[in-house]
Write a protein that holds these residues in place. Sequence first.
Motif, PDB file in Angstrom:
ATOM      1  N   THR A  24       0.686  -1.184  -0.058  1.00 30.72           N
ATOM      2  CA  THR A  24      -0.018  -0.118  -0.222  1.00 30.72           C
ATOM      3  C   THR A  24       0.882   1.162  -0.195  1.00 30.72           C
ATOM      4  OG1 THR A  24      -1.821  -1.142   1.282  1.00 30.72           O
ATOM      5  CG2 THR A  24      -1.870   1.305   1.217  1.00 30.72           C
ATOM      6  N   THR A  26       1.286   5.324   0.320  1.00 32.18           N
ATOM      7  CA  THR A  26       0.526   6.606   0.910  1.00 32.18           C
ATOM      8  C   THR A  26       0.971   7.551   0.089  1.00 32.18           C
ATOM      9  OG1 THR A  26       0.375   5.530   3.002  1.00 32.18           O
ATOM     10  CG2 THR A  26       0.031   7.935   2.953  1.00 32.18           C
ATOM     11  N   GLN A  28       1.973  11.414  -1.075  1.00 33.77           N
ATOM     12  CA  GLN A  28       2.997  12.198  -0.078  1.00 33.77           C
ATOM     13  C   GLN A  28       3.016  13.451  -1.071  1.00 33.77           C
ATOM     14  OE1 GLN A  28       3.697  12.122   2.939  1.00 33.77           O
ATOM     15  NE2 GLN A  28       3.005  10.021   2.939  1.00 33.77           N
ATOM     16  N   GLN A  30       1.240  14.629   2.507  1.00 34.35           N
ATOM     17  CA  GLN A  30      -0.151  14.567   3.091  1.00 34.35           C
ATOM     18  C   GLN A  30      -0.678  16.003   3.723  1.00 34.35           C
ATOM     19  OE1 GLN A  30      -2.582  12.394   3.837  1.00 34.35           O
ATOM     20  NE2 GLN A  30      -1.522  11.021   2.302  1.00 34.35           N
ATOM     21  N   GLY A  51      -5.999  10.777  -0.060  1.00 33.58           N
ATOM     22  CA  GLY A  51      -6.103   9.632  -0.686  1.00 33.58           C
ATOM     23  C   GLY A  51      -7.329   8.733  -0.354  1.00 33.58           C
ATOM     24  N   THR A  58      -7.541   4.140  10.976  1.00 32.70           N
ATOM     25  CA  THR A  58      -6.168   4.226  10.420  1.00 32.70           C
ATOM     26  C   THR A  58      -5.949   5.831  10.780  1.00 32.70           C
ATOM     27  OG1 THR A  58      -7.169   5.046   8.290  1.00 32.70           O
ATOM     28  CG2 THR A  58      -6.625   2.994   8.417  1.00 32.70           C
ATOM     29  N   ASP A 282       4.645  12.880   5.941  1.00 33.66           N
ATOM     30  CA  ASP A 282       4.868  11.740   7.195  1.00 33.66           C
ATOM     31  C   ASP A 282       6.141  11.554   7.683  1.00 33.66           C
ATOM     32  OD1 ASP A 282       2.007  11.477   7.111  1.00 33.66           O
ATOM     33  OD2 ASP A 282       2.006   9.841   5.701  1.00 33.66           O
TER      34      ASP A 282
END
Length: 456
Positions: A24, A26, A28, A30, A51, A58, A282
């Motif tokens: 998965t 994520t 960026q 964020q 996203g 989560t 992140d």
Amino acid sequence: MEAIDEYHEDLLLGGGTVLAENVTFTIQPQASMTVIDQTTGEVKALVGGRGEKTASKTLNRASDTTVQPGSTFKILTTYAPALDQGLVTLATTMVDEEITYSNGKVVNNANGKYRGTVTIREAIEDSINVIAIKTSREVTIEECYQSALDFGITTLTDEDMVEALPLGGITDGVTNLELTAAYAAIANGGVYHEPILYTQILDYDGNVLINKIPETHRVIQATTAYLLTSAMEDVVESGTGKLAGFSGMSVAGKTGTTSSTRASWFAGYTPYYTCAVWGGYDDNSELPSTNFTKNLWREAMSQIHEGLEDIGFEEPEGIVTCSVCTSTGLLASKYCTSVRTEYFTEDTAPTTTCTSHRSERVKICAASGLLAGEYCPEDEVETRYFEKDSETGASTAPTETCNVHTSGTSGDSEASDGSDTSGSSDTAGSSETAGVSGNSGTASAAGTSGSSASSD
């Protein structure tokens, strides 16, 4: 994918086979966003990240993650208590200059420059670090710390009672949810509402099991909130937050950027809603730009306000306006050249008229009584003050330059001090000859290019 391949190699060093895997990614950088109705404390929207949502429970970056608040903290910790206690007004002037913390470290502005005398309004509009630190010293760091607590910030530690607090230099940071609620208090005329995600919980039969009543208290006076709002309107109209504004609605807010541009904020409000947007990586990597948080704020809030009338920010009782000199913060006189209309509380409005521009400071040659020229000896140049015309405000200083000390007469002046009198005005007329002959004294008296050539 390179990092995943390296992970595979490390995982299979002792042998084995990968039977299945799920990767998965994520997006960026964020972002997170909170929208609150400032009049009730009700959270209208909570966005925990960018996203597609693929699972429950989560990471929610709006409520679960703490991030350094940057310059958004200047308002909450410094300018709010300073204005509320009457220590400064929006017209108060301070010098933007190089200063240091108590440990000797220089307080830097974001652009690395210093602007000289500025008003508190300008310091807020352009987010000037030096003025925030100077103001915090008027307030005291203890009061700055307490102000953050009063605005509902719960993530502070005892180690955060430091000089860098106004610039957002704190240990754990803040959550987006709490920062939004803090700004909502300003938007609500200085009254803080605990942010709430529900109002009631009912059982199957409709009986009330829990009735959520948010904690409420006043943080600052309504007049202080209005002054802050006025200054933060300028942030959006012409300051660091210009990208956040949208047509047809009053907007006030404050930008925030952390050290090395690792996080970006825009916290602001309209007459209806308060919203804060955070953006960053992140892994806390450096951002290439901070504009996207203001763009996100504008795009989201402009849609939320579609069809709503711009009723403006309500002015409370106790606010007055005065024409002030922007150089001194005092009531403007007819001699002041930079004047603006400023908001004050009734008890902080200036009562003294500026006298700094009533007279003009000019360098005068004592021998001629005219403006000092480039050839006037230093010991004959003096500073004099000329009162401006009481009717027109026009300068009364002389406008002509000294006619005693000129390039052709400076030699005579030197000769009268005991120099070789051969450098008379008649001799000066043949300056080229003096320069060629190598008579440096004569050439200097003539003040010609020949003297310059032979000055060695």
